[in-house]
Design a protein around this motif. Structure first.
Motif, mmCIF file in Angstrom:
data_model
loop_
_atom_site.group_PDB
_atom_site.id
_atom_site.type_symbol
_atom_site.label_atom_id
_atom_site.label_comp_id
_atom_site.label_asym_id
_atom_site.label_seq_id
_atom_site.Cartn_x
_atom_site.Cartn_y
_atom_site.Cartn_z
ATOM 1 N N GLU A 10 31.555 43.024 54.580
ATOM 2 C CA GLU A 10 32.074 43.146 53.441
ATOM 3 C C GLU A 10 33.344 44.202 53.430
ATOM 4 O O GLU A 10 34.222 44.124 52.693
ATOM 5 C CB GLU A 10 31.014 43.264 52.534
ATOM 6 N N ALA A 14 37.072 43.246 52.712
ATOM 7 C CA ALA A 14 37.650 43.728 51.444
ATOM 8 C C ALA A 14 38.884 44.840 51.836
ATOM 9 O O ALA A 14 40.097 44.696 51.151
ATOM 10 C CB ALA A 14 36.573 44.584 50.552
ATOM 11 N N VAL A 67 33.555 39.423 49.830
ATOM 12 C CA VAL A 67 34.551 40.453 49.543
ATOM 13 C C VAL A 67 35.044 40.681 48.029
ATOM 14 O O VAL A 67 36.383 40.914 47.863
ATOM 15 C CB VAL A 67 35.714 40.111 50.527
ATOM 16 N N ASN A 68 34.099 40.783 47.116
ATOM 17 C CA ASN A 68 34.579 40.266 45.809
ATOM 18 C C ASN A 68 33.501 40.643 44.938
ATOM 19 O O ASN A 68 32.492 39.716 44.846
ATOM 20 C CB ASN A 68 35.355 38.889 45.506
ATOM 21 N N TYR A 89 26.526 45.363 48.870
ATOM 22 C CA TYR A 89 27.649 44.506 48.950
ATOM 23 C C TYR A 89 28.820 44.886 48.199
ATOM 24 O O TYR A 89 30.294 45.204 48.847
ATOM 25 C CB TYR A 89 27.495 43.051 48.531
ATOM 26 N N GLN A 93 32.317 46.413 49.359
ATOM 27 C CA GLN A 93 33.700 46.064 48.879
ATOM 28 C C GLN A 93 34.456 46.925 48.366
ATOM 29 O O GLN A 93 35.724 47.119 48.755
ATOM 30 C CB GLN A 93 33.282 44.823 47.994
ATOM 31 N N ASN A 184 39.464 39.216 41.347
ATOM 32 C CA ASN A 184 38.631 40.275 42.055
ATOM 33 C C ASN A 184 38.782 41.954 41.819
ATOM 34 O O ASN A 184 40.142 42.090 42.007
ATOM 35 C CB ASN A 184 39.154 40.166 43.547
ATOM 36 N N ALA A 186 37.858 44.443 42.892
ATOM 37 C CA ALA A 186 38.239 45.397 44.046
ATOM 38 C C ALA A 186 39.670 45.402 44.608
ATOM 39 O O ALA A 186 40.063 46.317 44.869
ATOM 40 C CB ALA A 186 37.223 44.925 45.348
#
Length: 228
Positions: A10, A14, A67-68, A89, A93, A184, A186
């Protein structure tokens, strides 16, 4: 599989996502500064969509390629992920996104106070409500596609990356004119940390998170296969 491998996947995913998506904005600025045509909204959106495809095929078998944080929170709320794993997670990220933002700061120093290293901003004249609504809608479609291609066991194998990447591309292209089409938190948080640009930053947390939660609820209630 050991949990740390999922968290590292992850983080790396990211990092790649933010580095390419925000980096495309920085590259566009540099090209235009030199009198070139630049990448434009379409080029930036393509970069975002393609890196999403790459990340999904590279890490989906390890961590599921969230990744979000909006995806992870949706999984958490829909009880597909336990709270401790979800928190790890999200931390992974965010860490990957921050590292990407700092890398962009080193590589594109003149983009720091101009395009804020690719941090999303509301377009001139766009209200906070419109920005949140746009991020809600495009993230809804993104997370809905994640459920339909990566989560649902009935989905045709091998097409998740392309489907999610295309939704990301279209979301960035349409949302880019209003809110940047981040989808997203991140994606915005990493460059914001590196550039110090936090104007209306909550837009890119509220909109995507609510969009992801609603997408999970709609998919579960209307489309999920509930047969045992």
């Amino acid at each position: 599989m050991k949990a740390y491998k999922k968290y590292m996947a992850e983080l790396v995913g990211a990092f790649a996502l933010v580095f390419i998506a925000a980096g495309a904005v920085c590259a566009d600025f540099y090209l235009r500064r030199e009198g070139g045509q630049g990448l434009g909204l379409l080029g930036i959106s393509i970069a975002y969509g393609v890196v999403m495809i790459v990340v999904i095929y590279a890490t989906s078998y390890i961590s599921g390629s969230h990744v979000n944080p909006a995806v992870t929170i949706s999984f958490w709320i829909s009880k597909r992920m336990d709270p401790n794993t979800a928190i790890m997670y999200i931390l992974s990220q965010i860490t990957g996104a921050i590292i990407a933002g700092l890398a962009l700061k080193v590589l594109f120093p003149e983009a720091l106070n101009t395009v804020y290293l690719g941090t999303c901003m509301l377009s001139p004249g766009v209200s906070i409500g419109r920005g949140i609504l746009m991020e809600f809608i495009v993230t809804f479609f993104l997370v809905f596609t994640v459920y339909g291609t990566l989560v649902d066991k009935r989905a045709t194998a091998g097409f998740a990356g392309v489907a999610i990447g295309m939704v990301t591309l279209f979301g960035a292209m349409i949302g880019g004119t209003i809110s940047g089409g981040a989808m997203n938190p991140a994606r915005v948080f990493g460059p914001a940390i590196a550039s110090g640009q936090f104007t209306h930053h909550y837009v890119w947390w509220i909109g995507p998170i609510l969009g992801g939660i609603v997408a999970g609820f709609v998919y579960d209630q209307l489309f999920a296969d509930v047969r045992k």
